[in-house]
Design an enzyme around this catalytic site. Sequence first.
Site, PDB file in Angstrom:
ATOM      1  N   ARG A 233      49.354  77.040  16.185  1.00 52.94           N
ATOM      2  CA  ARG A 233      48.359  75.967  16.080  1.00 52.94           C
ATOM      3  C   ARG A 233      48.907  74.964  15.100  1.00 52.94           C
ATOM      4  NH1 ARG A 233      42.822  78.019  14.918  1.00 52.94           N
ATOM      5  NH2 ARG A 233      43.211  78.937  16.975  1.00 52.94           N
TER       6      ARG A 233
ATOM      7  N   SER B 184      32.829  29.538  23.798  1.00 52.61           N
ATOM      8  CA  SER B 184      33.582  29.435  22.552  1.00 52.61           C
ATOM      9  C   SER B 184      32.618  29.130  21.413  1.00 52.61           C
ATOM     10  CB  SER B 184      34.627  28.327  22.673  1.00 52.61           C
ATOM     11  OG  SER B 184      35.137  27.968  21.401  1.00 52.61           O
TER      12      SER B 184
END
Length: 496
Positions: A334, A294
């Site tokens: 497309r 930490s």
Amino acid sequence: MTTPEGPGAGYGDVGLLSPVSAAPSVAALTGDRAVLAAILRVEAGWAAVLEEAGLAPAGSAAIVAAAADPDRYDAAAIAVRAQGGGNPVIPLLTELRRQVTDLDTAGVGAVKAVHTSLTSQDVLDSALMLLAAGAVRELLAELKATTAALAGLAERHRDTLCVGRSLTQHSLPFSFGLKAAQWFSGLAAAGQRLEELALPVQTGGAAGTLAAGTVLTDGTALSPFDLADRLAARLGLAAVPAPWHTNRLAVTALGDALAAVADAAGKIAADVLFLSRPEVAEVAEPRSAGRGGSSAMPQKQNPVLSVLVRSAALQAPGLAAQLHLAAATFNDERADGAWHTEWPALRTLLGLALGAAGQLRELAAGLQVFPAAMRRNLDLSGPLLLSEAVSAAVGPLLGSEGRERLQDVVDRTLQAPAVEQAPTYRKLLRAAVPAALLSDERLEELLDPANYLGQAAEISRRILAAWPAFTHGGAPPRPEPAEPTIPTEEKGATRG
């Protein structure tokens, strides 16, 4: 806009905000360079197919292959120029044709073999399937190493007692071996799904009709479908009966399989995160220098592997949903934007799955298991945990009101403070059931959690037998470490 200067300058995504996938191995399989290389492999493979079919000048394939070296191209520049045509294939083709022309010193005319009868979607779809194929191979190797470790845990802890939990509360006696086997089950099922995927080649031409390919093969014994099959074989992709320009099932199936891996991994991570809490302390992640610290609390040892795996599991469903959204809105021949949204979602999914699999492999192979703590937590509920077994065995002995009387024992027990519930239940139960109907010896048998595991061992055996290919896929796990020192009274209570 100014650009940064100095060491590390640039805009390349190195995974700063996605630590689970920030690994060189993941970048090598899914990064921009890997995408570039896959596109170039498709173009080089197509040139080879055309030359082999006599549809491109002799010697073309070798020249295109030499020009298809990704080191010859600036991926960042191509990415910027891709804004001009909406995809990276268009600017890359310009550079590829220039490279081929420069290398064609003998005047072979090799440039005629570049991209002939293909369209951008053919190349990019095939390239992403090719990219996925490499990532899936590595992912399966990671998964099989992990499932092998989980299978080892299941076998070693077949008889290790722990408590089952339902809706956060103690439910029934359980075995840690079965928990590990269920972890194995989810991951093996997801791995099998990956193995069964068909990653197809794409060669539909400009609108998915193979019109240009038909012209190209006119007068030969070949058809455009033959060329597509040859390209698939050359690239190691699946041959398909027809182009899939607008049918995106290949993409969504891949996304779903990757999300399933993340789901299974996330379940394991969620369990380990809970079980490794200090107040539970039934398992612990493997220790590694520099991991789990930490920035503010030096005493902490954070379960970082599980945190990272869970972070991938939380992201994956949204990415898979994005692929389905694109598929459902893939208009015309497309799509105007839907196709484009597939690319980052699919690549991110691949990266997350790969990254999480690597973290999970290390977690499973080095997981520390503490049976004594498991027994300690099991004993928190004590004999009350066996009330179902008692009701089934003793209820009929008490006549028509037997189950109601036993439920009253439970209800009265639950009114006592938690620390007093175990002796309270035993006392009330003994008072409610005459010794003539239930001996002290039989009562103790009913209140022994080891006698109420049902088919836990057989379920574990069946699970491991169902996926034999996933039980021995990696190196043997490391020996489990010694358990932390616990008070003498807890040691005396330890079983399994």
